[in-house]
Design a protein around this motif. Structure first.
Motif, PDB file in Angstrom:
ATOM      1  N   ALA B 123      23.998  21.888  36.025  1.00  0.00           N
ATOM      2  CA  ALA B 123      23.884  22.069  34.708  1.00  0.00           C
ATOM      3  C   ALA B 123      24.839  20.905  34.061  1.00  0.00           C
ATOM      4  CB  ALA B 123      24.642  23.497  34.587  1.00  0.00           C
ATOM      5  N   ARG B 126      22.874  17.752  33.426  1.00  0.00           N
ATOM      6  CA  ARG B 126      21.935  18.055  32.390  1.00  0.00           C
ATOM      7  C   ARG B 126      22.714  17.992  31.003  1.00  0.00           C
ATOM      8  NH1 ARG B 126      18.328  22.690  34.474  1.00  0.00           N
ATOM      9  NH2 ARG B 126      18.007  20.978  36.261  1.00  0.00           N
ATOM     10  N   ASP B 127      23.721  18.734  30.738  1.00  0.00           N
ATOM     11  CA  ASP B 127      23.996  18.785  29.548  1.00  0.00           C
ATOM     12  C   ASP B 127      24.743  17.230  29.182  1.00  0.00           C
ATOM     13  OD1 ASP B 127      24.087  21.615  29.346  1.00  0.00           O
ATOM     14  OD2 ASP B 127      25.949  21.899  30.122  1.00  0.00           O
ATOM     15  N   GLU B 130      21.847  14.886  28.238  1.00  0.00           N
ATOM     16  CA  GLU B 130      21.601  14.896  26.675  1.00  0.00           C
ATOM     17  C   GLU B 130      22.289  14.327  25.969  1.00  0.00           C
ATOM     18  OE1 GLU B 130      21.248  19.192  25.760  1.00  0.00           O
ATOM     19  OE2 GLU B 130      19.330  19.486  27.118  1.00  0.00           O
ATOM     20  N   SER B 287       8.005  18.973  35.770  1.00  0.00           N
ATOM     21  CA  SER B 287       7.617  18.095  34.591  1.00  0.00           C
ATOM     22  C   SER B 287       7.964  16.807  35.098  1.00  0.00           C
ATOM     23  CB  SER B 287       8.625  18.427  33.355  1.00  0.00           C
ATOM     24  OG  SER B 287       8.623  19.611  33.123  1.00  0.00           O
ATOM     25  N   ILE B 695      -4.611  13.290  31.904  1.00  0.00           N
ATOM     26  CA  ILE B 695      -5.142  12.553  30.358  1.00  0.00           C
ATOM     27  C   ILE B 695      -3.904  12.254  29.893  1.00  0.00           C
ATOM     28  CG2 ILE B 695      -6.214  13.114  28.455  1.00  0.00           C
ATOM     29  CD1 ILE B 695      -7.817  15.325  29.845  1.00  0.00           C
ATOM     30  N   THR B 704      -0.779  14.207  28.217  1.00  0.00           N
ATOM     31  CA  THR B 704      -1.153  15.342  27.703  1.00  0.00           C
ATOM     32  C   THR B 704      -1.277  16.464  28.593  1.00  0.00           C
ATOM     33  OG1 THR B 704      -2.678  14.169  26.200  1.00  0.00           O
ATOM     34  CG2 THR B 704      -3.319  16.395  26.333  1.00  0.00           C
ATOM     35  N   THR B 705      -1.732  16.179  29.803  1.00  0.00           N
ATOM     36  CA  THR B 705      -1.589  17.164  30.999  1.00  0.00           C
ATOM     37  C   THR B 705      -0.360  17.024  31.774  1.00  0.00           C
ATOM     38  OG1 THR B 705      -2.806  15.492  32.507  1.00  0.00           O
ATOM     39  CG2 THR B 705      -4.222  16.975  31.288  1.00  0.00           C
ATOM     40  N   PHE B 708       1.160  22.575  34.414  1.00  0.00           N
ATOM     41  CA  PHE B 708       0.148  23.259  34.927  1.00  0.00           C
ATOM     42  C   PHE B 708      -0.818  24.225  33.639  1.00  0.00           C
ATOM     43  CE2 PHE B 708       2.190  23.121  39.026  1.00  0.00           C
ATOM     44  CZ  PHE B 708       1.546  22.236  39.438  1.00  0.00           C
ATOM     45  N   LEU B 709       0.007  24.220  32.527  1.00  0.00           N
ATOM     46  CA  LEU B 709      -1.000  24.876  31.356  1.00  0.00           C
ATOM     47  C   LEU B 709      -2.127  23.931  30.994  1.00  0.00           C
ATOM     48  CD1 LEU B 709       1.885  26.084  29.013  1.00  0.00           C
ATOM     49  CD2 LEU B 709       0.487  27.693  30.605  1.00  0.00           C
ATOM     50  N   ASP B 710      -1.796  22.676  31.210  1.00  0.00           N
ATOM     51  CA  ASP B 710      -3.166  21.888  30.788  1.00  0.00           C
ATOM     52  C   ASP B 710      -3.544  21.163  32.013  1.00  0.00           C
ATOM     53  OD1 ASP B 710      -3.250  22.289  27.963  1.00  0.00           O
ATOM     54  OD2 ASP B 710      -1.291  21.502  27.977  1.00  0.00           O
ATOM     55  N   TYR B 711      -2.753  20.690  32.874  1.00  0.00           N
ATOM     56  CA  TYR B 711      -3.580  20.177  34.147  1.00  0.00           C
ATOM     57  C   TYR B 711      -3.867  21.167  35.205  1.00  0.00           C
ATOM     58  CZ  TYR B 711      -4.226  17.133  38.125  1.00  0.00           C
ATOM     59  OH  TYR B 711      -4.796  16.347  39.102  1.00  0.00           O
ATOM     60  N   CYS B 712      -5.370  21.262  35.293  1.00  0.00           N
ATOM     61  CA  CYS B 712      -6.089  22.296  35.999  1.00  0.00           C
ATOM     62  C   CYS B 712      -6.004  22.114  37.403  1.00  0.00           C
ATOM     63  CB  CYS B 712      -7.235  22.330  35.308  1.00  0.00           C
ATOM     64  SG  CYS B 712      -8.165  23.883  35.911  1.00  0.00           S
ATOM     65  N   ARG B 715      -7.643  26.824  41.947  1.00  0.00           N
ATOM     66  CA  ARG B 715      -7.073  27.820  42.517  1.00  0.00           C
ATOM     67  C   ARG B 715      -8.233  28.550  43.503  1.00  0.00           C
ATOM     68  NH1 ARG B 715      -3.609  30.622  37.734  1.00  0.00           N
ATOM     69  NH2 ARG B 715      -3.380  28.839  36.443  1.00  0.00           N
ATOM     70  N   ASP B 717      -9.832  31.434  43.572  1.00  0.00           N
ATOM     71  CA  ASP B 717     -10.838  32.049  42.925  1.00  0.00           C
ATOM     72  C   ASP B 717     -11.816  31.107  42.483  1.00  0.00           C
ATOM     73  OD1 ASP B 717      -9.479  31.256  40.802  1.00  0.00           O
ATOM     74  OD2 ASP B 717      -9.612  33.467  39.999  1.00  0.00           O
TER      75      ASP B 717
END
Lengths: 266, 788
Positions: B123, B126-127, B130, B287, B695, B704-705, B708-712, B715, B717
């Motif tokens: 921590a 990290r502080d 920044e 990330s 991407i 852009t990816t 995991f919200l955008d890089y698919c 899974r 299923d």
């Protein structure tokens, strides 16, 4: 994550007074969005007031008129409630389809509705079932609650205590999941309410949940899949991203609405 | 008979610790006086660094040290090396611009490290990070290989003209081109092989320390080849000799190629651990993994296949622009050349092949080997264009393939490789049978009645594995050998510890190798332990990648085992008072041929360490042997995959309804582990075809990816239940007859899916990945075309 003070609230009123005491305090209602934002250092509340111990925010009440979910109802709790499944099956099903098992075990209805993520599922249920959002200060009709992206009618310091969902004649929710995040890329809840009126609520497709009047009118005349199959929703104003351009989302609204009607009739 | 171990689906012994949380990963290790590092990274794709100010950060609580590119330059630390030197068609060596471990002067991709902050806690680091103030002069960025070659494109490296690293070619261009002037049919395809971001479950992690007591460095690192890491970092970057550096790659939670390489963070921490005289730990956040792990694929390719009127392949010509990213990663230059163009013959007797590859720098994360590495890209070219040719010429795709199969071995391809063995009809036949291709028209009709589009696609892949003969690699520009080493240490009780230079990070070596050892020595598997991943224990190693572990690493162990047995025979001959030539070794017994006089393996081991009455003039005590094995050729796993998809035209959703994989991996030691490897490979390949795409924004150069919200990621299923089988032709040039199975699934499956999808959609081509939106848009465009 930056350092913060963790507090626990024993009731909604206690939470409200704690919230008022610190300018940068935030409520913790499951934390499925908040904790992730804090870990990424995108949110840095001075205090986190955990609502988990607020007894008056918990509980599911079902009567002849409808279902009232305490704001801290976990998605998993709603999904597996036999009473909810019987009274408003679509509500249990929608809750059971949110995120994954871990999210459902922690995430709460109040947290989801107050955050008003454009891709969240619950706003479609609140708007589509014509629910009433009860807060520490007043009750707000669904139509007046969702104002914009992450924006609601909640005033600073106001806390959702419960949401009352009237029993619908029939209803279904169809979600087209974003292939990557599995959030709703387009989620459509179609409900025929007790008075025969129809609501079509769409989440994920626009900046905020919205109704499709043309579809509602057509379904009030004839509650059949065919009634909505050819109703196109304008792409203008819908979300566009790498997963779905606005025209694709517009198209999916029609497909999902049709499938929701099919499911509601099944 | 001793218990059979070869070809038996024995459960993986390592799974107990992996599945019960008892694994020991790099981040699990916390050393006394541990400190933690956080890297300050470029938020820009391309910028000049005006200044880096660290004063405010240095005043933060807990800060132990801060280092920038200037400090690195002052310490005269070299840049990261590229392990493979490619010479272009012009005879010139490839451009190798410096790859500093902390950016100097310029940043060249989002995530490029600019400074490191070391503090008492994570921590605090990290502080403080920044508070490091970096002043950038932002420059225009270029992320696409085709754009980067254009006149006026931003230059990633000021002194690399047109961003061109090299233009390399293989094959007879004049003869190939000549065929195209008169061929009865020419099929042309142009496409992008999508960029992939590896994402092993365990992110990269490093824990580096220095001991003043003995001037010794220890580096724990999540890595696939610790000896190579030590060699590259020691000899090439920091100037540290091997005997002063220990590299340990403990349990590693997946690599897929991305952990082969020497990364800047590994070097920075090793160097800085002496500067601050404390152990330093860094574990990548997800990330950071997205931004800084070496990515895979990203080829832009134009290919043409010439056929005669009967569908016989006459010539193939291929032009590829390969995106290298901002810097050359460790094996980057080999991937689109040696591992790609040499595979363009596929399973076919195409007499002429020419391939030209231009490697291009862009403002993106470096691109390097990722599961399959070049071979998936080659297979995609070959199997897509063959399928397209079949459809254009209205020849059954399986028949067209058969018409061109190589059937005589060994077979010298026109692109350098010599296939030793194979039976491509056998795998195709079995796949057609399992996939019930005969029943496909009925299934398609049934789907059509439900309003769905169904398609079927083949892929007959080949790969070159068991990488690699050092002589071949050397002649092709490798700066290292590619053998493997193994050591068999027999203990006095007859228990055995085996040290291998291969490294397991999910492959199950501890089980498979133990099966090989137990079988060879005729002893229980429980008596065998496999040790890997520590340069202080294992004599040497070139590591695990290119499906080489069993074929190369396993063979090194077998060679050492044979030496152990040979010495055991000498000892047995002495004990049994027989001639060495008369001693047989079977089922763990040294026996005088034709008699019942024998000594068990454990008795021989004990004698080796209790050498009373030992003929010391003829025999040394002890029973410990090592061996190095350098293969004489690659191995050539091959097979046929058949994919059947169904498309929902209303939504664009593609479902894989059937997937059949029939592989020829040569002999198989543990069929369960092989099946697991095939499943994993298939998911990665189908993930590329259906889901994944790295991407970068063409304007800003931002990824852009990046989450995991955008890089698919695929899974469970998303995937069908795979039907897999094998048809084996043993490898002719290693004693186990094995070929390797780790990459096949990822290599063979993308074209199978895209062939099925284009069949379902009735289109000539489709750009991976087949996301619902792209499929829907393609159908919309087709409808519009039809209406017009």
């Amino acid at each position: 994550m930056y350092a913060f003070r963790y507090q626990t609230a024993s009731s909604a009123a206690d939470a409200a007074s704690r919230l008022a005491a610190h300018e940068d305090a935030k409520l913790l209602a499951g934390g499925q969005t908040m904790i992730a934002s804090m870990k990424l250092r995108l949110a840095s509340p001075s205090d986190l007031i955990d609502l988990a111990g607020a007894a008056d925010l918990h509980g599911i009440t079902v009567d002849a008129k409808g279902v009232t979910l305490g704001a801290m109802s976990r998605h998993a709790e709603v999904a597996r409630s036999a009473d909810v499944q019987k009274a408003i099956p679509v509500l249990a099903k929608l809750a059971g389809g949110i995120g994954d098992r871990m999210v459902r075990n922690m995430g709460t209805m109040g947290g989801s509705v107050a955050n008003n993520d454009p891709a969240a599922d619950y706003p479609a249920a609140v708007l589509g079932l014509n629910a009433t959002v009860n807060t520490t200060t007043c009750s707000i009709a669904a139509d007046d609650f969702f104002l914009g992206m992450y924006e609601t009618a909640l005033q600073p310091g106001e806390i959702i205590t419960s949401i009352s969902f009237p029993i619908a004649k029939r209803a279904a929710y169809m979600k087209f999941k974003n292939p990557a995040s599995r959030y709703a890329m387009v989620g459509v809840l179609v409900a025929q309410l007790a008075d025969g009126s129809v609501r079509v609520a769409v989440t994920g497709a626009g900046p905020v949940v919205f109704r499709v009047a043309a579809m509602e009118k057509a379904l009030e005349a004839s509650f059949t899949p065919a009634a909505v199959a050819s109703i196109k929703v304008p792409a203008e104003g819908l979300n566009s991203d790498i997963h779905a351009q606005a025209d694709y989302r517009a198209h999916l609204i029609t497909v999902m609405a049709k499938r929701a009607v099919e499911a509601a009739l099944a | 008979m001793a218990t059979p171990y070869i070809g038996v689906p024995i459960q993986r012994r390592e799974d107990l610790r992996f599945l019960t949380g008892a694994g020991n990963y790099t981040d699990d290790l916390t050393l006394p006086h541990q400190t933690y590092a956080v890297f300050v990274r470029s938020p820009h794709a391309h910028a000049r660094i005006r200044s880096v100010r660290t004063e405010a950060a240095a005043r933060c609580a807990g800060v132990v040290g801060i280092f920038t590119g200037e400090d690195v330059a002052a310490a005269k630390i070299n840049g990261l090396p590229c392990g493979w030197l490619i010479h272009g068609t012009d005879g010139q060596p490839m451009k190798e611009p410096p790859h500093p471990i902390l950016a100097q002067g310029k940043v060249r991709h989002v995530g490029d490290p600019v400074a490191v902050v070391i503090a008492e806690t994570l921590a605090q680091a990290r502080d403080a990070a920044e508070r490091v103030a970096v002043d950038y002069d932002v420059l225009p960025a270029v992320v696409d290989s085709v754009q980067a070659l254009k006149t006026g494109a931003p230059l990633v490296h000021d002194d690399v003209a047109a961003n061109r690293c090299y233009t390399w070619s293989i094959g007879d261009k004049a003869a190939t081109d000549a065929v195209f002037t008169h061929a009865a049919h020419v099929t042309t395809l142009e496409f992008q092989n999508n960029r992939l971001i590896p994402n092993p479950i365990e992110p990269r992690a490093v824990n580096a320390s220095y001991s003043r007591a003995d001037d010794h460095y220890t580096l724990y690192v999540s890595n696939q080849n610790p000896h190579v890491e030590r060699l590259l970092m020691g000899a090439f970057v920091l100037g540290l000799p091997e005997h002063k550096v220990r590299v340990v790659a403990p349990d590693v939670g997946g690599g897929f190629g991305s952990k082969i390489y020497l990364y800047a963070e590994d070097v920075v921490l090793t160097w800085a651990s002496k500067k601050v005289n404390r152990p330093i730990k860094w574990t990548a956040e997800r990330s950071e993994s997205f931004l800084t792990d070496a990515h895979g694929r990203d080829h832009h390719t134009r290919a043409q296949l010439a056929l005669d009127r009967d569908g016989r392949f006459l010539a193939l010509r291929v032009d590829t622009k390969a995106n290298m990213g901002a810097y050359l990663s460790t094996f980057a230059s080999a991937v689109p050349t040696i591992l790609y163009a040499t595979l363009l013959a596929g399973q076919y007797a195409t007499p002429l092949i020419h391939c030209e590859v231009t490697a291009v720098f862009t403002n993106t994360a470096p691109v390097d080997a990722y599961r399959g590495a070049g071979r998936p890209e080659a297979t995609y070219v070959v199997e897509r264009i063959v399928e397209a040719a079949a459809r254009e010429m209205k020849i059954d795709p399986a028949a067209l393939r058969r018409r061109n199969f190589i059937r005589s071995f060994p077979y010298q391809t026109p692109v350098a490789l010599l296939y030793d063995t194979g039976d491509y009809d056998a795998t195709l036949d079995r796949a057609i049978e399992m996939a019930d291709v005969a029943g496909f028209p009925a299934r398609r009709a049934e789907a059509a009645r439900r309003g769905k589009l169904r398609g079927l696609g083949y892929s007959c892949y080949i790969e070159a594995c068991g990488i690699a003969p050092s002589s071949v690699a050397g002649s092709l520009g490798a700066r290292a050998g590619l053998f493997e080493a193994g050591e068999v240490r027999v203990h006095p009780t007859g228990k055995v510890t085996v040290f291998t230079g291969s490294h397991a990070h999910g492959q199950g070596h501890e089980t498979t190798f133990a099966q090989v050892v137990a079988d060879r020595l005729g002893i229980p598997m429980d008596d065998v332990e496999i040790v890997h991943g520590d340069t202080s224990k294992v004599l040497f190693g070139m590591g695990t990648y290119g499906s080489r572990s069993l074929a190369v690493g396993g063979t090194a162990i077998v060679k050492a085992l044979d030496k152990v047995i040979a010495k055991g025979r000498k000892i047995a001959a002495h004990l049994l008072e027989a001639a060495e030539a008369d001693i047989e070794f079977t089922d763990g017994q040294f026996r005088v041929a034709g008699t019942d006089r024998s000594k068990a393996f454990a008795e021989i081991a004990l004698t080796a360490y209790v050498p009373h009455n030992f003929p010391h003039d003829k025999l040394e005590p002890g029973l410990n042997e090592n061996a190095f094995y350098d293969p004489s050729n690659f191995t050539f796993p091959a097979g046929t995959y058949i994919c059947e998809v169904e498309v929902d035209p209303d939504t664009g959703i593609v479902r894989v309804e059937r997937f059949v994989a029939v592989d020829d991996f040569g002999n198989i030691i543990n069929p369960m582990i092989v099946e697991g490897q095939v499943h994993g490979g298939l998911v990665q390949g189908l993930g590329q075809a259906m889901n994944e795409c790295g991407i970068y924004d063409s304007g800003s150069g931002q990824l852009t990816t990046g989450t995991f919200l955008d890089y698919c990621m695929p899974r469970a299923d998303d995937m069908p239940s795979f039907q897999v089988d094998t048809r084996s032709t043993p490898c002719t040039h290693n004693p186990l007859g094995v070929k390797g199975c780790g990459e096949a699934g990822a290599i063979g499956s993308p074209p199978a899916l895209m062939n099925a999808l284009t069949d379902a959609l009735g289109v000539a081509d489709f750009a991976m990945p087949a996301t619902p939106q792209r499929v829907w848009a393609t159908l919309q465009a087709a409808q519009r075309k039809q209406a017009a």
